[in-house]
Design a protein around this motif. Structure first.
Motif, PDB file in Angstrom:
ATOM      1  N   LEU A 136      51.139  42.208  36.785  1.00 54.40           N
ATOM      2  CA  LEU A 136      50.815  42.617  35.415  1.00 54.40           C
ATOM      3  C   LEU A 136      51.520  41.707  34.412  1.00 54.40           C
ATOM      4  O   LEU A 136      50.933  41.329  33.390  1.00 54.40           O
ATOM      5  CB  LEU A 136      51.230  44.078  35.197  1.00 54.40           C
TER       6      LEU A 136
ATOM      7  N   LEU B 193      41.432  39.463  28.224  1.00 49.51           N
ATOM      8  CA  LEU B 193      41.673  40.900  28.394  1.00 49.51           C
ATOM      9  C   LEU B 193      40.450  41.601  28.978  1.00 49.51           C
ATOM     10  O   LEU B 193      40.562  42.435  29.890  1.00 49.51           O
ATOM     11  CB  LEU B 193      42.047  41.533  27.052  1.00 49.51           C
TER      12      LEU B 193
ATOM     13  N   TRP C   8      40.416  43.503  32.608  1.00 51.89           N
ATOM     14  CA  TRP C   8      40.388  44.965  32.640  1.00 51.89           C
ATOM     15  C   TRP C   8      39.010  45.567  32.900  1.00 51.89           C
ATOM     16  O   TRP C   8      38.901  46.768  33.133  1.00 51.89           O
ATOM     17  CB  TRP C   8      40.966  45.524  31.346  1.00 51.89           C
ATOM     18  N   THR C   9      37.944  44.731  32.884  1.00 55.97           N
ATOM     19  CA  THR C   9      36.609  45.249  33.218  1.00 55.97           C
ATOM     20  C   THR C   9      35.983  44.520  34.399  1.00 55.97           C
ATOM     21  O   THR C   9      35.000  45.004  34.962  1.00 55.97           O
ATOM     22  CB  THR C   9      35.649  45.128  32.022  1.00 55.97           C
TER      23      THR C   9
ATOM     24  N   PRO D  81      39.158  49.984  29.011  1.00 60.04           N
ATOM     25  CA  PRO D  81      40.438  50.686  28.827  1.00 60.04           C
ATOM     26  C   PRO D  81      40.800  50.733  27.338  1.00 60.04           C
ATOM     27  O   PRO D  81      40.707  49.708  26.636  1.00 60.04           O
ATOM     28  CB  PRO D  81      41.423  49.829  29.626  1.00 60.04           C
TER      29      PRO D  81
ATOM     30  N   GLY E 167      41.559  43.100  38.515  1.00 57.74           N
ATOM     31  CA  GLY E 167      41.057  44.313  37.884  1.00 57.74           C
ATOM     32  C   GLY E 167      40.619  45.357  38.895  1.00 57.74           C
ATOM     33  O   GLY E 167      40.847  46.558  38.707  1.00 57.74           O
TER      34      GLY E 167
END
Length: 377
Positions: A179, A198, A202-203, A256, A320
């Motif tokens: 992370l 990002l 995250w997707t 998110p 992810g």
């Protein structure tokens, strides 16, 4: 001339024997060669009849076309689920044929392509002097698919690609980022690219999907991104926008909440105007080019963030997926987020279970060392 239940055999003036048989239309056809004895001709007819009855028959006079000619036409006419090959896939297949298959086997007639020749070709391709096992496996799968179609077309009787396990890729494990490394990567890029990194992390969206993303595909109030198209850059054909690589690729992915603010900032500062405006564009307002992005944005940021050498933007999909798995995502949920139709494809990105198992083993060893340290002497 002697008659059998199926086909005929006659003695020629040369003393050899000729076998004739009815083809699929009922026309009498001669065997491709003559025989020294009547018994040999009878045995050939018996085998031919058995293969016809079982659906394994290939006309011995067919298959004269070279592998090169047939393979090139195969790429042009190949259908997958009723649709032509995607431009990027067709480009990849042509490159594999040109670089690795045609130079070694292209001049061979289909009917003369033997398993021994395929085995020798694959041995060189996957050996120390070849491009590597992964490339060899991909090329083998392509050749096997082409030959499977040739069997279906009754051009050859059997597929010469019969090497067990040759089509299985044994690629090295892709790097798994921490992370902290992902956050360092986000901090290392220019503000223009922060939201893209990002969203990729995250997707799990692919670079082609991110490049095709338009304002109307983002619903930040609902917290979703809809994947409806992807960009494909094909050498000599330019750029094209089309549907995702599979039906499963058309999906809506939850974003998110902690990155919604970054996306709002990006839309206000950098995205093209209007509902159809591209979300991610370069400093001059043009669309993202994969190679330019990799060399000018990703590579320096990855180095600054301390990512392992050879890391790619695509590796963020694995990161992810693993993060989602750690927070309870099922295989089906991972398949949806990543746009995969099969569990096997989604599970390639899921490393959480193995890492948990390793952590458990380490904890057990630590507990044992602690107990040994506390034991009376």
């Amino acid at each position: 001339m002697s008659r059998r239940g199926w086909g005929t055999v006659r003695k020629l003036s040369s003393g050899r024997y000729q076998a004739r048989y009815p083809d699929g239309s009922g026309t009498q056809v001669s065997a491709p060669s003559t025989f020294a004895t009547k018994a040999e001709a009878d045995r050939w007819l018996a085998r031919a009849q058995t293969e016809m009855d079982s659906g394994r028959w290939a006309n011995p006079k067919a298959g004269k076309e070279t592998l090169k000619g047939y393979a090139e036409r195969w790429v042009e006419t190949r259908l997958v689920r009723g649709r032509p090959l995607a431009p990027r896939t067709a480009e990849l297949y042509r490159a594999q044929l040109k670089n690795h298959i045609i130079p070694a086997l292209g001049a061979t007639q289909l009917r003369q392509l033997e398993t021994s020749a395929v085995r020798a070709w694959y041995g060189k391709l996957s050996g120390p002097g070849g491009p590597g096992q992964v490339t060899a496996a991909k090329c083998y799968r392509l050749l096997r698919a082409i030959c499977t179609t040739a069997v279906d077309d009754n051009l050859i009787g059997r597929n010469p690609c019969a090497i067990r396990g040759a089509g299985q890729e044994r690629s090295s494990e892709r790097p798994m980022f921490s992370l902290a490394q992902v956050q360092a990567l986000v901090d290392a890029v220019e503000d223009r690219w922060r939201a893209l990194i990002l969203l990729a992390a995250w997707t799990g969206l692919r670079i082609g999907e991110l490049s095709a993303l338009r304002r109307e595909h983002l619903d930040l109030k609902a917290g979703t991104v809809s994947v409806k198209s992807a960009v494909v850059d094909v050498i000599g054909q330019g750029r094209s926008y089309g549907p995702p690589k599979s039906v499963a690729g058309r999906r809506a992915v939850a974003i998110p909440p902690h990155i919604i603010g970054d996306l709002e900032h990006h839309l206000a500062m950098y995205a093209q105007a209007g509902a159809q405006g591209l979300v991610f564009v370069g400093p001059k307002g043009g669309p993202i080019r994969r190679n330019n992005f990799s060399s000018r944005v990703w590579a320096p940021a990855a180095e600054a963030a301390g990512l392992p050498a050879g890391s790619h933007l695509h590796d963020l999909r694995g990161w992810g997926a693993t993060i989602a798995a750690r927070h309870g995502a099922t295989t089906r949920e991972l398949m949806h987020r990543l746009g995969h139709a099969s569990p096997a494809a989604a599970l390639r990105y899921q490393r959480a279970e193995q890492e948990r198992d390793a952590a458990l083993a380490a904890s057990m060893s630590a507990a044992l060392r602690q107990s040994e340290g506390m034991a009376p002497s």
